[in-house]
Design a protein around this motif. Structure first.
Motif: not given
Length: 162
Positions: A28, A96-97, A140, A143-144, A147-148, A150, A152-154
């Motif tokens: 983030t 998304l972030s 945020t 959210v991150n 994602l992490i 799962r 995903k994301g970063h």
């Protein structure tokens, strides 16, 4: 969660949760850096030129995405990935972030009376922008984290950080 398991830390252990929180905050902060560069630049340009709130926000959001993605693409390119693949990593890692951060910080700028009209020499403008970015960061992080958790994301960038 694979990310923690390869570090030898169980994802649901206290250590795993602390590591996940640390990674989410780091991701983030990375996002905030790119967003803030673009957001500040866009807000300053639009406000200084007397643009409408809509035009100023469009510019700020476009620049936030540009700088957000750029801060991801450069180190990924340095790791040896081709440009097309680096773009894919950046889009997967940051979209998304950045989207959440931009929705939150621009909504706050619009909600604070006079913030958008205050001008770049005003404490109201800069204070509002600082508050907007700080709140966007807080919103945020979870959210991150999700994602992490799962993968995903970063988390998709993790292999390129070494």
């Amino acid at each position: 969660m694979e990310m923690h398991e390869h570090h030898g830390v169980a994802p649901d252990s206290p250590e795993g949760k602390r590591e996940l929180n640390r990674l989410a905050m780091s991701a983030t902060l990375h996002c905030l850096t790119g967003c803030a560069i673009g957001e500040v630049l866009g807000m300053v340009i639009g406000t200084a030129l007397g643009w409408s709130d809509t035009a100023t926000i469009v510019l700020a959001v476009a620049l936030a995405f540009f700088f957000g993605y750029l801060l991801t693409i450069v180190p990924v390119l340095r790791s040896g990935l081709a440009l097309g693949a680096a773009l894919g990593v950046a889009f997967a890692a940051d979209t998304l972030s950045i989207t959440v951060m931009e929705i939150v910080d621009n909504a706050i700028m619009l909600l604070i009376p006079g913030a958008m009209e205050a001008g770049v020499t005003s404490w109201l403008f800069w204070g509002s922008l600082a508050v907007a970015l700080a709140v966007a960061f807080v919103v945020t992080v979870p959210v991150n984290r999700l994602l992490i958790r799962r993968g995903k994301g970063h988390a998709v960038m993790h292999q390129y950080h070494h």
